[in-house]
Write an enzyme that holds these catalytic residues in place. Structure first.
Site, PDB file in Angstrom:
ATOM      1  CG  ASN A  28      -2.223   1.124   0.993  1.00 46.80           C
ATOM      2  OD1 ASN A  28      -2.393   1.498  -0.044  1.00 46.80           O
ATOM      3  ND2 ASN A  28      -2.486   1.457   2.197  1.00 46.80           N
ATOM      4  CG  HIS A  33       6.125   2.873   1.425  1.00 47.08           C
ATOM      5  ND1 HIS A  33       4.803   3.184   1.642  1.00 47.08           N
ATOM      6  CD2 HIS A  33       6.561   2.131   2.581  1.00 47.08           C
ATOM      7  CE1 HIS A  33       4.166   2.520   2.748  1.00 47.08           C
ATOM      8  NE2 HIS A  33       5.277   1.876   3.369  1.00 47.08           N
ATOM      9  CD  GLN A  57       4.344  -5.779  11.542  1.00 44.88           C
ATOM     10  OE1 GLN A  57       5.265  -6.291  11.072  1.00 44.88           O
ATOM     11  NE2 GLN A  57       4.392  -4.218  11.551  1.00 44.88           N
ATOM     12  CG  LEU A 186       3.460  11.404   2.866  1.00 46.77           C
ATOM     13  CD1 LEU A 186       4.277  10.935   1.639  1.00 46.77           C
ATOM     14  CD2 LEU A 186       2.191  12.048   2.791  1.00 46.77           C
ATOM     15  CB  SER A 187       0.829   6.847   7.660  1.00 49.87           C
ATOM     16  OG  SER A 187       0.250   5.648   7.913  1.00 49.87           O
ATOM     17  CB  SER A 188      -0.103   2.479   4.460  1.00 43.23           C
ATOM     18  OG  SER A 188       1.015   2.343   4.015  1.00 43.23           O
TER      19      SER A 188
HETATM   20  O1  PAF Z   1       7.157  -0.695   8.983  1.00 47.30           O
HETATM   21  C1  PAF Z   1       6.524  -1.784   8.298  1.00 47.30           C
HETATM   22  O2  PAF Z   1       5.996  -1.514   7.243  1.00 47.30           O
HETATM   23  C2  PAF Z   1       6.589  -2.771   8.995  1.00 47.30           C
HETATM   24  O3  PAF Z   1       6.720  -2.729  10.396  1.00 47.30           O
HETATM   25  C3  PAF Z   1       7.938  -3.848   8.418  1.00 47.30           C
HETATM   26  C4  PAF Z   1       9.018  -3.077   8.997  1.00 47.30           C
HETATM   27  C5  PAF Z   1       7.742  -3.854   6.885  1.00 47.30           C
HETATM   28  C6  PAF Z   1       7.504  -5.458   9.159  1.00 47.30           C
HETATM   29  O4  PAF Z   1       6.544  -5.724   8.815  1.00 47.30           O
END
Ligand code: PAF
Length: 283
Positions: A28, A33, A57, A186-188
């Protein structure tokens, strides 16, 4: 750009290279990114992005099921940013059996802030990142590099410590937080915000900036005044309709409570409607 889905295919794709530069993501993708990809490009002889929404997570009540999976659009953006290889494994590829072995980070750094409000989060992050490192760097003949965003300040610190304490031959590089024109990091998860919430969302970074200013002004009285300053910042955000988890000033070195003269970082996490946003600012 090559897109591979299995561990064996990634290792085969990376075999000819000496020093991969890896950008782990959950997909996403947004411009933040892509900045990580651009930062990674000169740091290795092949640039790899992983796209994997890591169940480990997420707590059961969190957004694992609804987290946007947008691999085709992600691949277009990654190709345009100059990525060489995308590793997009299925859950069966990453976790073919229940992941009973996990990496448990030091509670001193992992059970505070994000870890306090998202118990188990850093165990999940460290476990998947360790696994991604084993997969991406197993064939490396030189030193590998992995790039993480500073937006996830505590995550970056936890991963740096993991790499140091396990003596992994991997350099961790931090890339600065990218912000929208109004200052929102910015964040998903910004994609979850309604139009009204999106206009309000910048208030988190403004609150952190104000708290940072107050902390610097407290100078020698920092430790004494900080609890009241943090409380006031949380109340101001709550009055606007947010539900803050924490707004806090910490020592940059170890994210513990600071004393006068320490280099500081202000960190915050707060829910706006159903969306939980995090941000930070070094002051
Ligand atoms: O920051 C993230 O998007 C996630 O925590 C990561 C580092 C890809 C691990 O799943």
């Amino acid at each position: 750009m090559k897109v591979v889905h299995t561990i064996a295919d990634l290792r085969a794709a990376l075999h000819p290279f000496d020093a991969p530069a890896l950008v782990p993501t959950m997909g996403n993708l947004h411009d933040g990114h892509l900045t990580l990809i651009k930062a990674a490009k000169p740091l290795g002889d092949v640039t790899v992005a992983s796209v994997f929404v890591n169940r480990l997570q997420f707590a059961p009540h969190e957004d694992f099921d609804t987290y946007p999976r947008t691999l085709d659009a992600d691949c277009e953006k990654l190709a345009a940013a100059g990525c060489d290889v995308v590793f997009a494994p299925s859950e069966r590829d990453m976790y073919p059996e229940p992941q009973g072995f996990k990496v448990h980070p030091d509670p001193a750094i992992a059970d505070i802030l994000e870890g306090r409000f998202r118990p188990g989060f850093f165990v999940g992050v460290c476990t998947v990142v360790m696994k991604l490192f084993q997969i991406a760097f197993a064939e490396a003949k030189g030193r590998g590099t992995a790039v993480f965003g500073q937006k996830d300040y505590q995550q970056l610190m936890v991963i740096r410590r993991m790499v140091r304490q396990f003596a992994l031959p991997i350099e961790i590089v931090a890339a600065p937080t990218q912000r929208a024109n109004d200052g929102l990091a910015l964040s998903s998860r910004n994609g979850y915000l309604s139009e009204t919430e999106r206009a309000e969302a910048v208030q988190l970074s403004l609150a952190l900036r104000a708290l940072g200013r107050d902390a610097l002004a407290a100078a020698d009285g920092l430790a004494r005044h900080l609890p009241a300053l943090e409380q006031r910042a949380m109340e101001a955000l709550s009055a606007r309709g947010w539900q803050p988890d924490y707004l806090t000033v910490r020592r940059r070195d170890d994210l513990q409570s600071p004393n006068a003269g320490d280099a500081l970082v202000v960190l915050g996490a707060a829910r706006l409607g159903k969306t939980r946003l995090i941000d930070n600012l070094e002051v």
